[in-house]
Design a protein around this motif. Sequence first.
Motif, PDB file in Angstrom:
ATOM      1  N   LEU A  82       8.664   1.732 -11.243  1.00  0.00           N
ATOM      2  CA  LEU A  82       7.885   1.366 -10.065  1.00  0.00           C
ATOM      3  C   LEU A  82       6.415   1.175 -10.422  1.00  0.00           C
ATOM      4  CD1 LEU A  82       7.657   0.934  -7.017  1.00  0.00           C
ATOM      5  CD2 LEU A  82       7.460   3.418  -6.750  1.00  0.00           C
ATOM      6  N   GLN A  83       5.870   2.043 -11.256  1.00  0.00           N
ATOM      7  CA  GLN A  83       4.473   1.895 -11.656  1.00  0.00           C
ATOM      8  C   GLN A  83       4.255   0.612 -12.461  1.00  0.00           C
ATOM      9  OE1 GLN A  83       3.688   5.551 -13.738  1.00  0.00           O
ATOM     10  NE2 GLN A  83       3.220   6.694 -11.865  1.00  0.00           N
ATOM     11  N   THR A  84       5.179   0.314 -13.367  1.00  0.00           N
ATOM     12  CA  THR A  84       5.054  -0.927 -14.144  1.00  0.00           C
ATOM     13  C   THR A  84       5.114  -2.148 -13.245  1.00  0.00           C
ATOM     14  OG1 THR A  84       6.088   0.162 -16.040  1.00  0.00           O
ATOM     15  CG2 THR A  84       6.061  -2.241 -16.041  1.00  0.00           C
ATOM     16  N   LEU A  85       5.993  -2.108 -12.246  1.00  0.00           N
ATOM     17  CA  LEU A  85       6.118  -3.230 -11.317  1.00  0.00           C
ATOM     18  C   LEU A  85       4.822  -3.465 -10.552  1.00  0.00           C
ATOM     19  CD1 LEU A  85       8.035  -5.272  -9.787  1.00  0.00           C
ATOM     20  CD2 LEU A  85       8.390  -3.429  -8.153  1.00  0.00           C
ATOM     21  N   LEU A  86       4.224  -2.410 -10.031  1.00  0.00           N
ATOM     22  CA  LEU A  86       3.012  -2.563  -9.221  1.00  0.00           C
ATOM     23  C   LEU A  86       1.803  -2.936 -10.075  1.00  0.00           C
ATOM     24  CD1 LEU A  86       3.481   0.458  -6.788  1.00  0.00           C
ATOM     25  CD2 LEU A  86       3.995  -1.945  -6.370  1.00  0.00           C
ATOM     26  N   LEU A  87       1.665  -2.321 -11.239  1.00  0.00           N
ATOM     27  CA  LEU A  87       0.524  -2.641 -12.097  1.00  0.00           C
ATOM     28  C   LEU A  87       0.608  -4.056 -12.650  1.00  0.00           C
ATOM     29  CD1 LEU A  87       0.103   0.710 -14.064  1.00  0.00           C
ATOM     30  CD2 LEU A  87      -1.275  -0.139 -12.156  1.00  0.00           C
ATOM     31  N   SER A  88       1.810  -4.639 -12.647  1.00  0.00           N
ATOM     32  CA  SER A  88       1.951  -6.024 -13.107  1.00  0.00           C
ATOM     33  C   SER A  88       1.407  -7.019 -12.097  1.00  0.00           C
ATOM     34  CB  SER A  88       3.426  -6.334 -13.387  1.00  0.00           C
ATOM     35  OG  SER A  88       3.920  -5.486 -14.404  1.00  0.00           O
TER      36      SER A  88
ATOM     37  N   LEU B 248      13.980   1.495  -7.174  1.00  0.00           N
ATOM     38  CA  LEU B 248      12.549   1.725  -7.365  1.00  0.00           C
ATOM     39  C   LEU B 248      12.090   3.035  -6.746  1.00  0.00           C
ATOM     40  CD1 LEU B 248      11.138  -1.856  -6.667  1.00  0.00           C
ATOM     41  CD2 LEU B 248      11.453  -0.762  -8.893  1.00  0.00           C
ATOM     42  N   LEU B 249      12.695   3.428  -5.631  1.00  0.00           N
ATOM     43  CA  LEU B 249      12.234   4.611  -4.913  1.00  0.00           C
ATOM     44  C   LEU B 249      12.862   5.901  -5.422  1.00  0.00           C
ATOM     45  CD1 LEU B 249      12.147   3.244  -1.256  1.00  0.00           C
ATOM     46  CD2 LEU B 249      10.267   3.456  -2.888  1.00  0.00           C
ATOM     47  N   GLN B 250      13.781   5.816  -6.364  1.00  0.00           N
ATOM     48  CA  GLN B 250      14.359   7.037  -6.917  1.00  0.00           C
ATOM     49  C   GLN B 250      13.337   7.738  -7.805  1.00  0.00           C
ATOM     50  OE1 GLN B 250      17.941   5.875  -8.920  1.00  0.00           O
ATOM     51  NE2 GLN B 250      19.080   5.527  -7.023  1.00  0.00           N
ATOM     52  N   PRO B 251      13.252   9.074  -7.721  1.00  0.00           N
ATOM     53  CA  PRO B 251      12.233   9.793  -8.515  1.00  0.00           C
ATOM     54  C   PRO B 251      12.359   9.557 -10.014  1.00  0.00           C
ATOM     55  CG  PRO B 251      13.172  11.217  -6.818  1.00  0.00           C
ATOM     56  CD  PRO B 251      13.996   9.974  -6.822  1.00  0.00           C
ATOM     57  N   GLY B 252      13.569   9.368 -10.512  1.00  0.00           N
ATOM     58  CA  GLY B 252      13.741   9.161 -11.940  1.00  0.00           C
ATOM     59  C   GLY B 252      13.261   7.811 -12.431  1.00  0.00           C
ATOM     60  N   ASN B 253      12.986   6.888 -11.515  1.00  0.00           N
ATOM     61  CA  ASN B 253      12.546   5.541 -11.891  1.00  0.00           C
ATOM     62  C   ASN B 253      11.074   5.313 -11.548  1.00  0.00           C
ATOM     63  OD1 ASN B 253      15.241   5.039 -12.630  1.00  0.00           O
ATOM     64  ND2 ASN B 253      15.745   4.419 -10.540  1.00  0.00           N
TER      65      ASN B 253
ATOM     66  N   ALA C 143       0.828  -1.206   0.000  1.00  0.00           N
ATOM     67  CA  ALA C 143       0.000   0.000   0.000  1.00  0.00           C
ATOM     68  C   ALA C 143       0.863   1.257   0.000  1.00  0.00           C
ATOM     69  CB  ALA C 143      -0.931  -0.015   1.214  1.00  0.00           C
ATOM     70  N   GLU C 144       1.983   1.226   0.721  1.00  0.00           N
ATOM     71  CA  GLU C 144       2.871   2.392   0.749  1.00  0.00           C
ATOM     72  C   GLU C 144       3.510   2.625  -0.614  1.00  0.00           C
ATOM     73  OE1 GLU C 144       6.791   3.997   3.244  1.00  0.00           O
ATOM     74  OE2 GLU C 144       5.819   2.092   3.759  1.00  0.00           O
ATOM     75  N   LEU C 145       3.895   1.544  -1.286  1.00  0.00           N
ATOM     76  CA  LEU C 145       4.474   1.696  -2.620  1.00  0.00           C
ATOM     77  C   LEU C 145       3.446   2.222  -3.618  1.00  0.00           C
ATOM     78  CD1 LEU C 145       6.715  -1.492  -2.973  1.00  0.00           C
ATOM     79  CD2 LEU C 145       7.434   0.856  -2.536  1.00  0.00           C
ATOM     80  N   VAL C 146       2.196   1.801  -3.477  1.00  0.00           N
ATOM     81  CA  VAL C 146       1.150   2.300  -4.370  1.00  0.00           C
ATOM     82  C   VAL C 146       0.983   3.806  -4.211  1.00  0.00           C
ATOM     83  CG1 VAL C 146      -1.333   2.240  -4.812  1.00  0.00           C
ATOM     84  CG2 VAL C 146      -0.077   0.106  -4.542  1.00  0.00           C
ATOM     85  N   GLU C 147       1.037   4.288  -2.986  1.00  0.00           N
ATOM     86  CA  GLU C 147       0.922   5.728  -2.761  1.00  0.00           C
ATOM     87  C   GLU C 147       2.139   6.469  -3.299  1.00  0.00           C
ATOM     88  OE1 GLU C 147       0.232   6.347   1.348  1.00  0.00           O
ATOM     89  OE2 GLU C 147      -1.755   5.437   1.357  1.00  0.00           O
ATOM     90  N   LYS C 148       3.340   5.912  -3.100  1.00  0.00           N
ATOM     91  CA  LYS C 148       4.544   6.575  -3.599  1.00  0.00           C
ATOM     92  C   LYS C 148       4.597   6.572  -5.125  1.00  0.00           C
ATOM     93  CE  LYS C 148       7.469   5.734   0.439  1.00  0.00           C
ATOM     94  NZ  LYS C 148       8.707   5.094   0.951  1.00  0.00           N
ATOM     95  N   ALA C 149       3.991   5.567  -5.752  1.00  0.00           N
ATOM     96  CA  ALA C 149       3.985   5.495  -7.213  1.00  0.00           C
ATOM     97  C   ALA C 149       2.887   6.342  -7.841  1.00  0.00           C
ATOM     98  CB  ALA C 149       3.832   4.044  -7.657  1.00  0.00           C
TER      99      ALA C 149
ATOM    100  N   THR D  39      -5.196   6.070 -10.816  1.00  0.00           N
ATOM    101  CA  THR D  39      -5.252   5.052 -11.873  1.00  0.00           C
ATOM    102  C   THR D  39      -6.058   3.841 -11.429  1.00  0.00           C
ATOM    103  OG1 THR D  39      -3.088   5.785 -12.673  1.00  0.00           O
ATOM    104  CG2 THR D  39      -3.840   3.610 -13.380  1.00  0.00           C
ATOM    105  N   LEU D  40      -5.863   3.408 -10.188  1.00  0.00           N
ATOM    106  CA  LEU D  40      -6.604   2.256  -9.685  1.00  0.00           C
ATOM    107  C   LEU D  40      -8.072   2.594  -9.459  1.00  0.00           C
ATOM    108  CD1 LEU D  40      -4.002   0.727  -7.201  1.00  0.00           C
ATOM    109  CD2 LEU D  40      -4.490   0.075  -9.558  1.00  0.00           C
ATOM    110  N   GLU D  41      -8.369   3.820  -9.068  1.00  0.00           N
ATOM    111  CA  GLU D  41      -9.775   4.221  -8.928  1.00  0.00           C
ATOM    112  C   GLU D  41     -10.491   4.142 -10.269  1.00  0.00           C
ATOM    113  OE1 GLU D  41     -10.051   8.033  -7.154  1.00  0.00           O
ATOM    114  OE2 GLU D  41      -9.238   7.406  -5.213  1.00  0.00           O
TER     115      GLU D  41
END
Length: 445
Positions: free
Chosen positions: A111-117, A102-107, A59-65, A70-72
């Motif tokens: 991170l979004q691709t990882l979570l949406l997968s 994953l947590l770097q702003p440039g990436n 859940a924390e990664l979803v918020e950071k990404a 998008t999920l709504e």
Amino acid sequence: MDRCIYGCSAVSFFFLFILTASALPQTLEPGHHNITGSGQINSNSVLVALLDSRYTELAELVEKALLLQTLEDAVGRHNITIFAPRNEALERDLDPGFKRFLLQPGNLKSLQTLLLSHIIPTRVGSTQWPEESSKRVKHVTLGHGQVLHLSKTKGNVNRLVVNSAVITRPDDLTRPDGLIHGIERLLIPRSVQEDFNRRRNLRSISAVLPEGAPEIDPRTNRLKKSAAAAAAVPAGAPPVLPIQSAMAPGPSLAPAPAPGPGGPRHHFNGEAQVKDFIHTLLHYGGYNEMADILVNLTSLATEMGRLVSEGYVLTVLAPNDEAMAKLTTDQLSEPGAPEQIMYYHIIPEYQTEESMYNSVRRFGKVKYETLRFPHKVAAKEADGSVKFGSGDRSAYLFDPDIYTDGRISVQGIDGVLFPEEEEETVKKPSGSVKKVVQTRRGTFD
């Protein structure tokens, strides 16, 4: 007439029915039952269940990404199935370097691709899993071009598997618009892994070691040398800075000034050497007052130990107790007076009785630098010995070589030395010069 009346009434009733039907609230289409009139997800949504579930790391990664909107939108269009890794898989089992990536702003895209997968846009419960005998079932995820394969393991215990991760909590959270399965580890798409490997290889090839901003040494107003350059100085080499720059700040109103910061190189045990020569003074006899000033009245013993540890050498001209007894209260009562007196008796060179006597015999008069910068102490040959100072403020080398260890030399003298007072230069008034102006002959218009 009745027909007209009845006809008009029928037409009016028809239009009234249409208006009433248009005013009634329309029924929600399938998949839209979790969107309120304001367009927000209600409390019974699978997305709300994820944010309030045990899968706090996901859940924390979803918020950071920045994927909440998008999920709504996805929940508003269709049911979804979320494969949620356990917290331990994201906290301890995940490579720290990959997590930093994953947590770097440039990436953010990775991170979004990882979570949406981990999310497929359809509802797949544990009862809808393919059988063991059938082939793996492919499902397209919300990630761009990413696919998940669902299957069952063979054997006595049939386990549900997504890609190569085992489902540890099937149908863990079930809601009208979707459900959540708990899985044992994180699913990493090949594209994200390739991005990470590409960044890691470039960093190992072309990255520059980060270094701090250059620092200015306040004592010399020059750039400080790096630790590698300081370590390159061989052991026993003389210090680069002059001893005046390495000394502690001058005496203040405090009883004794605090010693300055230590240097990076401590090839010598200066504290032990200073302690040794002070014990030698006490055992030698007749120099107790000098030892008391160095240890108790001031902090010069500590400062001398620090200087010797940094590689400096010292020669101490130690007045005996008889000479120290001649000091008046006024000479010692001023703030910093004991330190200034002792500074004038410390020479930043290593001299013995023989070396000083040979110098004054050869050059006649020699001036030695002292720690009371910029004052110097003068020495000359007198009566087969070395005489320091001049006039009433002079002292003879009385007890030679009380202590000599190659770093500290202690020479006993029979008087207390003071710097020579600067003589005021009086300029004589120059006589007036009479200027004779010769007149020129001739006439001027």
